[in-house]
Motif scaffolding. Structure first.
Motif, PDB file in Angstrom:
ATOM      1  N   LEU A   1       0.831  -1.204   0.000  1.00 58.00           N
ATOM      2  CA  LEU A   1       0.000   0.000   0.000  1.00 58.00           C
ATOM      3  C   LEU A   1       0.867   1.256   0.000  1.00 58.00           C
ATOM      4  O   LEU A   1       0.538   2.246  -0.666  1.00 58.00           O
ATOM      5  N   ARG A   2       1.983   1.223   0.722  1.00 53.24           N
ATOM      6  CA  ARG A   2       2.891   2.374   0.730  1.00 53.24           C
ATOM      7  C   ARG A   2       3.446   2.618  -0.669  1.00 53.24           C
ATOM      8  O   ARG A   2       3.599   3.755  -1.115  1.00 53.24           O
ATOM      9  N   GLN A   3       3.731   1.537  -1.398  1.00 53.60           N
ATOM     10  CA  GLN A   3       4.222   1.662  -2.768  1.00 53.60           C
ATOM     11  C   GLN A   3       3.141   2.218  -3.686  1.00 53.60           C
ATOM     12  O   GLN A   3       3.422   3.029  -4.578  1.00 53.60           O
ATOM     13  N   ALA A   4       1.894   1.792  -3.450  1.00 53.11           N
ATOM     14  CA  ALA A   4       0.777   2.271  -4.289  1.00 53.11           C
ATOM     15  C   ALA A   4       0.449   3.722  -3.986  1.00 53.11           C
ATOM     16  O   ALA A   4       0.093   4.497  -4.871  1.00 53.11           O
ATOM     17  N   GLY A   5       0.558   4.105  -2.712  1.00 57.87           N
ATOM     18  CA  GLY A   5       0.168   5.451  -2.296  1.00 57.87           C
ATOM     19  C   GLY A   5      -1.334   5.556  -2.129  1.00 57.87           C
ATOM     20  O   GLY A   5      -2.106   4.853  -2.789  1.00 57.87           O
ATOM     21  N   THR A   6      -1.765   6.391  -1.215  1.00 60.69           N
ATOM     22  CA  THR A   6      -3.198   6.605  -1.021  1.00 60.69           C
ATOM     23  C   THR A   6      -3.505   8.092  -0.952  1.00 60.69           C
ATOM     24  O   THR A   6      -2.633   8.908  -0.651  1.00 60.69           O
ATOM     25  N   LEU A   7      -4.750   8.409  -1.249  1.00 58.71           N
ATOM     26  CA  LEU A   7      -5.245   9.778  -1.177  1.00 58.71           C
ATOM     27  C   LEU A   7      -6.424   9.796  -0.207  1.00 58.71           C
ATOM     28  O   LEU A   7      -7.335   8.969  -0.308  1.00 58.71           O
ATOM     29  N   VAL A   8      -6.388  10.717   0.744  1.00 55.50           N
ATOM     30  CA  VAL A   8      -7.473  10.821   1.726  1.00 55.50           C
ATOM     31  C   VAL A   8      -8.644  11.572   1.107  1.00 55.50           C
ATOM     32  O   VAL A   8      -8.467  12.639   0.511  1.00 55.50           O
ATOM     33  N   HIS A   9      -9.831  11.007   1.253  1.00 56.71           N
ATOM     34  CA  HIS A   9     -11.061  11.613   0.735  1.00 56.71           C
ATOM     35  C   HIS A   9     -11.989  11.941   1.901  1.00 56.71           C
ATOM     36  O   HIS A   9     -12.111  11.157   2.848  1.00 56.71           O
ATOM     37  N   GLU A  10     -12.652  13.082   1.835  1.00 56.34           N
ATOM     38  CA  GLU A  10     -13.620  13.460   2.856  1.00 56.34           C
ATOM     39  C   GLU A  10     -15.041  13.281   2.325  1.00 56.34           C
ATOM     40  O   GLU A  10     -15.286  13.375   1.115  1.00 56.34           O
ATOM     41  N   PRO A  11     -16.010  13.001   3.219  1.00 62.91           N
ATOM     42  CA  PRO A  11     -17.395  12.815   2.774  1.00 62.91           C
ATOM     43  C   PRO A  11     -18.009  14.138   2.341  1.00 62.91           C
ATOM     44  O   PRO A  11     -17.822  15.166   2.993  1.00 62.91           O
ATOM     45  N   MET A  12     -18.747  14.085   1.249  1.00 61.78           N
ATOM     46  CA  MET A  12     -19.446  15.257   0.720  1.00 61.78           C
ATOM     47  C   MET A  12     -20.945  14.998   0.733  1.00 61.78           C
ATOM     48  O   MET A  12     -21.401  13.909   0.392  1.00 61.78           O
ATOM     49  N   HIS A  13     -21.685  16.019   1.141  1.00 58.64           N
ATOM     50  CA  HIS A  13     -23.144  15.935   1.128  1.00 58.64           C
ATOM     51  C   HIS A  13     -23.679  16.729  -0.062  1.00 58.64           C
ATOM     52  O   HIS A  13     -23.148  17.787  -0.403  1.00 58.64           O
ATOM     53  N   ARG A  14     -24.725  16.195  -0.658  1.00 56.41           N
ATOM     54  CA  ARG A  14     -25.447  16.957  -1.678  1.00 56.41           C
ATOM     55  C   ARG A  14     -26.516  17.769  -0.950  1.00 56.41           C
ATOM     56  O   ARG A  14     -27.336  17.205  -0.229  1.00 56.41           O
ATOM     57  N   PHE A  15     -26.483  19.090  -1.109  1.00 55.90           N
ATOM     58  CA  PHE A  15     -27.457  19.922  -0.412  1.00 55.90           C
ATOM     59  C   PHE A  15     -28.443  20.536  -1.394  1.00 55.90           C
ATOM     60  O   PHE A  15     -28.153  20.727  -2.577  1.00 55.90           O
ATOM     61  N   ARG A  16     -29.611  20.827  -0.858  1.00 56.94           N
ATOM     62  CA  ARG A  16     -30.668  21.503  -1.606  1.00 56.94           C
ATOM     63  C   ARG A  16     -31.162  22.616  -0.689  1.00 56.94           C
ATOM     64  O   ARG A  16     -31.682  22.355   0.389  1.00 56.94           O
ATOM     65  N   LEU A  17     -30.994  23.839  -1.117  1.00 58.68           N
ATOM     66  CA  LEU A  17     -31.249  24.997  -0.256  1.00 58.68           C
ATOM     67  C   LEU A  17     -32.271  25.914  -0.916  1.00 58.68           C
ATOM     68  O   LEU A  17     -32.069  26.402  -2.024  1.00 58.68           O
ATOM     69  N   ASP A  18     -33.397  26.094  -0.226  1.00 53.66           N
ATOM     70  CA  ASP A  18     -34.463  26.973  -0.709  1.00 53.66           C
ATOM     71  C   ASP A  18     -34.449  28.233   0.156  1.00 53.66           C
ATOM     72  O   ASP A  18     -34.750  28.186   1.345  1.00 53.66           O
ATOM     73  N   VAL A  19     -34.075  29.390  -0.440  1.00 58.47           N
ATOM     74  CA  VAL A  19     -33.919  30.632   0.329  1.00 58.47           C
ATOM     75  C   VAL A  19     -34.670  31.766  -0.364  1.00 58.47           C
ATOM     76  O   VAL A  19     -34.917  31.726  -1.578  1.00 58.47           O
ATOM     77  N   PRO A  20     -35.049  32.808   0.379  1.00 57.26           N
ATOM     78  CA  PRO A  20     -35.657  33.980  -0.251  1.00 57.26           C
ATOM     79  C   PRO A  20     -34.679  34.585  -1.269  1.00 57.26           C
ATOM     80  O   PRO A  20     -33.465  34.651  -1.014  1.00 57.26           O
ATOM     81  N   ALA A  21     -35.209  35.020  -2.397  1.00 57.92           N
ATOM     82  CA  ALA A  21     -34.350  35.562  -3.454  1.00 57.92           C
ATOM     83  C   ALA A  21     -33.536  36.753  -2.965  1.00 57.92           C
ATOM     84  O   ALA A  21     -32.366  36.916  -3.334  1.00 57.92           O
ATOM     85  N   ASP A  22     -34.130  37.580  -2.084  1.00 61.62           N
ATOM     86  CA  ASP A  22     -33.388  38.754  -1.620  1.00 61.62           C
ATOM     87  C   ASP A  22     -32.331  38.408  -0.575  1.00 61.62           C
ATOM     88  O   ASP A  22     -31.560  39.271  -0.146  1.00 61.62           O
ATOM     89  N   GLY A  23     -32.280  37.149  -0.156  1.00 61.05           N
ATOM     90  CA  GLY A  23     -31.253  36.725   0.795  1.00 61.05           C
ATOM     91  C   GLY A  23     -30.097  36.005   0.130  1.00 61.05           C
ATOM     92  O   GLY A  23     -29.157  35.568   0.803  1.00 61.05           O
ATOM     93  N   LEU A  24     -30.149  35.918  -1.199  1.00 59.40           N
ATOM     94  CA  LEU A  24     -29.113  35.190  -1.928  1.00 59.40           C
ATOM     95  C   LEU A  24     -27.739  35.834  -1.743  1.00 59.40           C
ATOM     96  O   LEU A  24     -26.728  35.140  -1.602  1.00 59.40           O
ATOM     97  N   GLY A  25     -27.701  37.161  -1.724  1.00 62.00           N
ATOM     98  CA  GLY A  25     -26.427  37.869  -1.579  1.00 62.00           C
ATOM     99  C   GLY A  25     -25.738  37.572  -0.261  1.00 62.00           C
ATOM    100  O   GLY A  25     -24.509  37.597  -0.173  1.00 62.00           O
ATOM    101  N   ALA A  26     -26.511  37.288   0.781  1.00 64.77           N
ATOM    102  CA  ALA A  26     -25.931  36.993   2.084  1.00 64.77           C
ATOM    103  C   ALA A  26     -25.488  35.537   2.196  1.00 64.77           C
ATOM    104  O   ALA A  26     -24.502  35.238   2.879  1.00 64.77           O
TER     105      ALA A  26
END
Length: 668
Positions: free
Chosen positions: A548-573
């Motif tokens: 495994l040391r010869q192959a090498g590894t890359l650490v991966h972190e978990p990612m979440h898919r988000f869905r965010l419904d916000v007021p249009a006038d709050g998009l800038g914030a």
């Protein structure tokens, strides 16, 4: 008599447990309806469930509709217990998705509906709480069509909304608006039906419409919507009729090969295990020996099946039924009994992405804590119990912070153990980035063990897991030695070059060799001149980690898919905050006065986003998220302290292994 295994699913507080109570009362199973607030429901049996008024563990009850026995499975609604929900989904024939007429479609509702559709589980929707102030059945129906499924159709109208006297009136053949909507919806999924209707509209009777509605509902193409109140009973009779008419009963050949899945495990007062099994094929009888899991076998000592509200003793359990089996001492949640299905038909659960250390308040309880958590893991294997023998720490995996309360309460109530927790951290994984190989030959330096082991590590596609292969003849040495190598490979990959679990790789055994059993002249076995499984278990980590040391590894972190419904006038914030949290919006869509954002965000940042959202959106933002994939870590690589003898440090590893085994090989 047919069987229907029906799940009740909802966002927390939508009223599904109350609906379960009402259904049992309407079917004559209970004389008095239990109350969630009073902690008197049939399905919430845990003390914490009664205290908090939420469902934590799935529960099974049953009732009869005409000639159909309905096994009703009440599931958790809180997102921290999504693993419990997903286990139940694997055994369902159909589902009722409960939506509150006041709160409407919520984040967990969307997640559940997407999962039900992905698994093609026939689903009807029950809009609950039409008697509550603020109920808006028409708005909720629009929300269901817009956010859950465009193939939703209401089967009745609502009167007296928002009052104790609220009621549903089922549509009939005389409701032309309803029949027109129904024809339009059904025609979208069936060209033959559309052609028949166009050729001769009068030839398609209302009975024919209902028949086509039932057919498409059973295929998961359309989703009928009912309205009512679990508290008052309004609309419940219509719902029961809809379950009988529109949802498919269980299928399966009772005479076929035995095949089923364990979706729940309980322990009795004496510590005996009870496995909840959904049978897909065949029949299991008492005193029958049964294969399950990874080659284990046990004798079934008792069987119960669900009948009219409770589990009753039975001589057998057959295809389509849910049974409680005793006698399988090593059984675990997720095990298949009898014949296992193809891998493509199995359900895979999203992994927990958080981890914490469980700390006993009394240091003397460390041993008892590990034993208790091991039993806890039998009921919820996704907590992934992990022990650090060096630091004497015990780790558990989590989906959310509420799970800590469940673990804490269970340990206190069931085992008399008081515990606290350390800070919650994110769980990463490692993936090989290349190929690597290593081998060590028996009786040749620097190998101190009487074994030859050669291994090659190759990367595999994301999501493939770990596969063990052989490039040597299976008969070239005893099978127990091969099994020792395979098992040790799996165990060793629990901690890679950076301490995280290694996944998505193929490990191939390229070399093998051993010394046969030998004895001195007086016929006493001498392990110093004969290979044992311990030699292979001790050598394999050194060879594997070198490859495994010869192959090498890359650490991966978990990612979440988000869905965010916000007021249009709050998009800038909100956008600058998303950027600071390393969230990557993928799509952005304006919907009137609101904006819908979808994208990916590191799991480690989800809690902060959830906390900040109300102040950024005046309390109007709605966030839903779920684990989606892993991505390479950007910036400093996180390292998790090792909990093993560290085969990456050969000298220290050998010293510890020799000390542990109490023996010595030449060359150590």
């Amino acid at each position: 008599m047919h069987t229907l295994n029906l799940g009740i699913l909802a966002h927390v507080d939508a009223g599904k447990t109350s609906l379960t109570e009402r259904l049992l009362h309407a079917a004559g199973v209970v004389d008095e309806i239990g109350s969630v607030d009073a902690g008197s429901t049939q399905t919430d049996s845990l003390a914490l469930e009664r205290q908090r008024g939420i469902t934590i563990k799935s529960a099974v009850v049953s009732f009869v509709i005409d000639d159909v026995t309905v096994n009703l499975i009440d599931t958790p609604g809180h997102p921290d217990f999504i693993a419990e929900v997903e286990r139940v989904l694997s055994v369902l024939d159909s589902a009722v998705l409960v939506v509150s007429a006041v709160e409407g479609v919520q984040a967990q509702t969307r997640l559940l509906m997407r999962t039900l559709q992905r698994l093609r589980i026939p689903t009807i929707v029950f809009v609950n709480k039409i008697d509550r102030r603020g109920a808006d059945h028409e708005g909720v129906l629009r929300s269901i069509s817009g956010k859950l499924t465009p193939s939703a159709v209401a089967l009745g109208s609502v009167g007296g909304q928002g009052t104790r006297g609220a009621f549903q009136t089922p549509f009939t053949a005389t409701d032309t608006g309803f029949t027109t909507r129904l024809v339009d919806l059904l025609a979208e999924h069936n060209d033959a039906f559309l052609a028949a209707y166009v050729d001769d509209e009068a030839a398609v009777s209302y009975r024919g419409l209902r028949g086509e509605l039932a057919a498409q509902t059973k295929q998961g193409l359309v989703h009928p919507v009912f309205f009512g109140s679990a508290i008052t009973g309004a609309g419940v009779e219509s719902l029961i009729a809809g379950v009988r008419e529109l949802l498919p009963a269980a299928e399966g050949d009772a005479e076929g090969p035995v095949s089923g899945t364990v979706f729940k495990v309980e322990r009795g007062p004496a510590g005996e295990k009870t496995a909840f099994v959904r049978m897909f094929s065949g029949t299991v009888r008492t005193r029958e020996r049964l294969r399950f899991g990874q080659g284990q076998e046990g004798k079934v000592t008792a069987i119960s099946v669900f009948d009219r509200g409770s589990a009753v003793r039975a001589a057998s359990v057959s295809a389509g039924q849910i049974g409680k089996l005793r006698g399988l001492g090593e059984v675990r949640i997720g095990d298949w009994i009898g014949v296992s299905p193809d891998k493509s038909t199995r359900h895979h659960f999203a992994p927990p992405t958080l981890e914490t250390v469980v700390v006993p308040c009394r240091p003397a309880d460390k041993g008892a804590l590990h034993l208790a958590l091991a039993q806890f893991a039998e009921q919820d294997p996704l907590i992934n119990l992990r022990q650090d023998d060096i630091r004497q720490d015990v780790f558990v995996s989590l989906y959310g912070e509420v799970q800590k309360e469940v673990i804490q309460a269970t340990l206190a109530d069931d085992f008399g153990l008081d515990v606290t927790f350390r800070e919650t951290t994110t769980i990463c994984v490692e993936r090989p980035v290349g190929s690597g190989a290593a081998f060590e030959i028996i009786d040749k330096d620097p190998n101190p063990f009487l074994a030859t082991v050669g291994l090659r590590v190759d990367p595999a596609p994301a999501g493939a897991g770990v596969e063990f292969r052989l490039e040597v003849e299976l008969g070239s040495m005893p099978f127990s030695f091969f099994k020792a190598v395979e098992d040790t490979v799996s165990q060793t990959l629990g901690q890679g070059l950076h301490g995280w679990q290694v996944t998505d790789c193929v490990v191939t055994m390229t070399h093998c060799g051993y010394w046969p059993r030998q004895s001195h002249s007086h016929a006493v076995f001498d392990k110093s001149m004969s290979s044992t499984t311990a030699d292979f278990r001790n050598l394999t980590p050194l060879v594997l980690m070198s490859a495994l040391r010869q192959a090498g590894t890359l650490v991966h972190e978990p990612m979440h898919r988000f869905r965010l419904d916000v007021p249009a006038d709050g998009l800038g914030a909100i956008l600058p905050v998303l950027a600071r949290l390393r969230a990557a919006p993928r799509t952005q869509e304006m919907r009137g006065s609101s904006c819908l954002l979808e994208g990916d965000i590191p799991a480690a940042r989800m809690h902060e986003l959830d906390q900040r959202l109300p102040s950024l959106t005046r309390g109007e933002g709605v966030l839903e998220c779920a684990f989606d994939h892993y991505e390479p870590v950007r910036g400093p690589v996180p390292v998790r302290p090792r909990t093993d003898y560290d085969p990456l440090n050969r000298k220290e590893y050998l010293l510890k292994v020799v000390r542990r085994t109490g023996g010595r090989r030449e060359g150590v």
